[in-house]
Design a protein around this motif. Sequence first.
Motif, PDB file in Angstrom:
ATOM      1  N   GLN A 296       0.935  -1.340   0.086  1.00 53.84           N
ATOM      2  CA  GLN A 296      -0.034  -0.150   0.206  1.00 53.84           C
ATOM      3  C   GLN A 296       1.026   1.215  -0.017  1.00 53.84           C
ATOM      4  OE1 GLN A 296      -3.374   0.155   0.104  1.00 53.84           O
ATOM      5  NE2 GLN A 296      -3.085   2.407  -0.416  1.00 53.84           N
ATOM      6  N   ASP A 297       0.957   2.080  -1.012  1.00 57.27           N
ATOM      7  CA  ASP A 297       1.265   3.585  -0.954  1.00 57.27           C
ATOM      8  C   ASP A 297       0.623   4.526  -0.227  1.00 57.27           C
ATOM      9  OD1 ASP A 297       2.467   5.774  -1.853  1.00 57.27           O
ATOM     10  OD2 ASP A 297       2.938   5.368  -3.918  1.00 57.27           O
ATOM     11  N   LEU A 298       1.406   4.733   0.849  1.00 55.90           N
ATOM     12  CA  LEU A 298       0.874   5.946   1.743  1.00 55.90           C
ATOM     13  C   LEU A 298       1.375   7.194   1.409  1.00 55.90           C
ATOM     14  CD1 LEU A 298       1.951   3.985   5.140  1.00 55.90           C
ATOM     15  CD2 LEU A 298      -0.384   4.251   4.067  1.00 55.90           C
ATOM     16  N   GLY A 299       1.738   7.442   0.077  1.00 51.35           N
ATOM     17  CA  GLY A 299       2.195   8.878  -0.307  1.00 51.35           C
ATOM     18  C   GLY A 299       3.281   9.324   0.105  1.00 51.35           C
ATOM     19  N   SER A 300       3.511  10.735  -0.292  1.00 52.61           N
ATOM     20  CA  SER A 300       4.546  11.695  -0.100  1.00 52.61           C
ATOM     21  C   SER A 300       4.106  12.666   0.867  1.00 52.61           C
ATOM     22  CB  SER A 300       5.054  12.161  -1.377  1.00 52.61           C
ATOM     23  OG  SER A 300       6.126  12.997  -1.197  1.00 52.61           O
ATOM     24  N   VAL A 301       4.481  12.132   2.191  1.00 47.38           N
ATOM     25  CA  VAL A 301       4.201  13.038   3.264  1.00 47.38           C
ATOM     26  C   VAL A 301       5.543  13.370   4.221  1.00 47.38           C
ATOM     27  CG1 VAL A 301       1.768  12.349   3.854  1.00 47.38           C
ATOM     28  CG2 VAL A 301       3.452  11.038   4.856  1.00 47.38           C
ATOM     29  N   PRO A 302       5.509  14.416   4.680  1.00 50.55           N
ATOM     30  CA  PRO A 302       6.946  14.735   5.083  1.00 50.55           C
ATOM     31  C   PRO A 302       6.988  13.947   6.577  1.00 50.55           C
ATOM     32  CG  PRO A 302       5.260  16.575   5.556  1.00 50.55           C
ATOM     33  CD  PRO A 302       4.483  15.578   4.589  1.00 50.55           C
ATOM     34  N   ALA A 303       6.001  13.801   7.350  1.00 49.49           N
ATOM     35  CA  ALA A 303       6.199  12.998   8.627  1.00 49.49           C
ATOM     36  C   ALA A 303       5.851  11.273   8.654  1.00 49.49           C
ATOM     37  CB  ALA A 303       5.277  13.434   9.565  1.00 49.49           C
ATOM     38  N   VAL A 304       6.276  10.788   9.409  1.00 52.38           N
ATOM     39  CA  VAL A 304       6.035   9.111   9.243  1.00 52.38           C
ATOM     40  C   VAL A 304       4.512   9.036   9.498  1.00 52.38           C
ATOM     41  CG1 VAL A 304       6.269   6.932  10.620  1.00 52.38           C
ATOM     42  CG2 VAL A 304       8.019   8.553  10.570  1.00 52.38           C
ATOM     43  N   PRO A 305       3.744   8.148   8.659  1.00 53.95           N
ATOM     44  CA  PRO A 305       2.399   7.948   8.841  1.00 53.95           C
ATOM     45  C   PRO A 305       2.090   7.616  10.299  1.00 53.95           C
ATOM     46  CG  PRO A 305       3.091   7.155   6.628  1.00 53.95           C
ATOM     47  CD  PRO A 305       4.397   7.460   7.658  1.00 53.95           C
ATOM     48  N   THR A 306       0.965   7.801  10.418  1.00 58.21           N
ATOM     49  CA  THR A 306       0.392   7.677  12.117  1.00 58.21           C
ATOM     50  C   THR A 306       0.200   6.217  12.071  1.00 58.21           C
ATOM     51  OG1 THR A 306      -1.758   8.306  11.574  1.00 58.21           O
ATOM     52  CG2 THR A 306      -0.440  10.179  12.233  1.00 58.21           C
ATOM     53  N   VAL A 307      -0.109   5.820  13.452  1.00 65.33           N
ATOM     54  CA  VAL A 307      -0.365   4.504  13.670  1.00 65.33           C
ATOM     55  C   VAL A 307      -1.857   4.238  12.952  1.00 65.33           C
ATOM     56  CG1 VAL A 307      -0.931   2.666  15.319  1.00 65.33           C
ATOM     57  CG2 VAL A 307       1.134   4.146  15.638  1.00 65.33           C
ATOM     58  N   ALA A 308      -2.698   5.144  13.122  1.00 64.83           N
ATOM     59  CA  ALA A 308      -4.235   4.992  12.567  1.00 64.83           C
ATOM     60  C   ALA A 308      -3.940   4.782  11.091  1.00 64.83           C
ATOM     61  CB  ALA A 308      -4.909   6.134  12.727  1.00 64.83           C
ATOM     62  N   GLU A 309      -3.322   5.606  10.272  1.00 60.11           N
ATOM     63  CA  GLU A 309      -2.931   5.553   8.649  1.00 60.11           C
ATOM     64  C   GLU A 309      -2.270   4.294   8.481  1.00 60.11           C
ATOM     65  OE1 GLU A 309      -2.087  10.167   7.723  1.00 60.11           O
ATOM     66  OE2 GLU A 309      -0.505   9.106   8.786  1.00 60.11           O
ATOM     67  N   ARG A 310      -1.395   3.772   9.219  1.00 64.08           N
ATOM     68  CA  ARG A 310      -0.707   2.581   8.975  1.00 64.08           C
ATOM     69  C   ARG A 310      -2.030   1.260   9.182  1.00 64.08           C
ATOM     70  NH1 ARG A 310       4.374   3.029  12.797  1.00 64.08           N
ATOM     71  NH2 ARG A 310       3.787   5.120  13.018  1.00 64.08           N
ATOM     72  N   SER A 311      -2.733   1.740  10.173  1.00 67.04           N
ATOM     73  CA  SER A 311      -3.504   0.594  10.445  1.00 67.04           C
ATOM     74  C   SER A 311      -4.594   0.347   9.234  1.00 67.04           C
ATOM     75  CB  SER A 311      -4.470   0.832  11.763  1.00 67.04           C
ATOM     76  OG  SER A 311      -5.432  -0.148  12.036  1.00 67.04           O
ATOM     77  N   ARG A 312      -5.100   1.679   8.898  1.00 63.62           N
ATOM     78  CA  ARG A 312      -5.998   1.683   7.704  1.00 63.62           C
ATOM     79  C   ARG A 312      -5.351   0.998   6.468  1.00 63.62           C
ATOM     80  NH1 ARG A 312      -7.377   6.506   9.866  1.00 63.62           N
ATOM     81  NH2 ARG A 312      -6.094   7.747   8.483  1.00 63.62           N
ATOM     82  N   ALA A 313      -4.124   1.384   6.196  1.00 60.95           N
ATOM     83  CA  ALA A 313      -3.454   0.720   4.975  1.00 60.95           C
ATOM     84  C   ALA A 313      -3.534  -0.970   5.198  1.00 60.95           C
ATOM     85  CB  ALA A 313      -2.002   1.465   4.976  1.00 60.95           C
ATOM     86  N   LEU A 314      -3.104  -1.328   6.518  1.00 64.73           N
ATOM     87  CA  LEU A 314      -3.269  -2.723   6.348  1.00 64.73           C
ATOM     88  C   LEU A 314      -4.477  -3.369   6.280  1.00 64.73           C
ATOM     89  CD1 LEU A 314      -0.972  -3.382   9.689  1.00 64.73           C
ATOM     90  CD2 LEU A 314      -0.690  -4.353   7.580  1.00 64.73           C
ATOM     91  N   ASP A 315      -5.375  -2.688   6.746  1.00 65.87           N
ATOM     92  CA  ASP A 315      -6.720  -3.263   6.724  1.00 65.87           C
ATOM     93  C   ASP A 315      -7.186  -3.454   5.216  1.00 65.87           C
ATOM     94  OD1 ASP A 315      -9.620  -3.652   7.961  1.00 65.87           O
ATOM     95  OD2 ASP A 315     -10.125  -1.946   6.667  1.00 65.87           O
ATOM     96  N   GLY A 316      -6.603  -2.462   4.294  1.00 65.57           N
ATOM     97  CA  GLY A 316      -6.803  -2.268   2.826  1.00 65.57           C
ATOM     98  C   GLY A 316      -6.167  -3.459   2.194  1.00 65.57           C
TER      99      GLY A 316
END
Length: 94
Positions: free
Chosen positions: A31-51
């Motif tokens: 899952q590509d989480l995009g180009s963001v300056p900060a590390v993706p949050t745990v919630a964002e990582r969880s949603r990506a894993l869910d996907g």
Amino acid sequence: MKEYTAQLSNRDGRWRLYVALFGPVSQWPEQDLGSVPAVPTVAERSRALDGLGFMFTEGAEWEWTEYSETLDDDTSPVRLLASIVVRSLDGGAP
């Protein structure tokens, strides 16, 4: 319940989360989480894993590793790699 390793890495400014599925035919659902300056949050990582059809295992925590892009070159850019244990959402093989 089978467990797998999910990893989060940043390459060329893009964060990617993938799950290592080893077997007769290895797979790396990503899952590509995009180009963001900060590390993706745990919630964002969880949603990506869910996907991808996975979830964190109970009590699992992210482990961070630092490594050089070029082995044994202390002037090489440093990369970060995070790992966590996951399982498939349905509890079986993906």
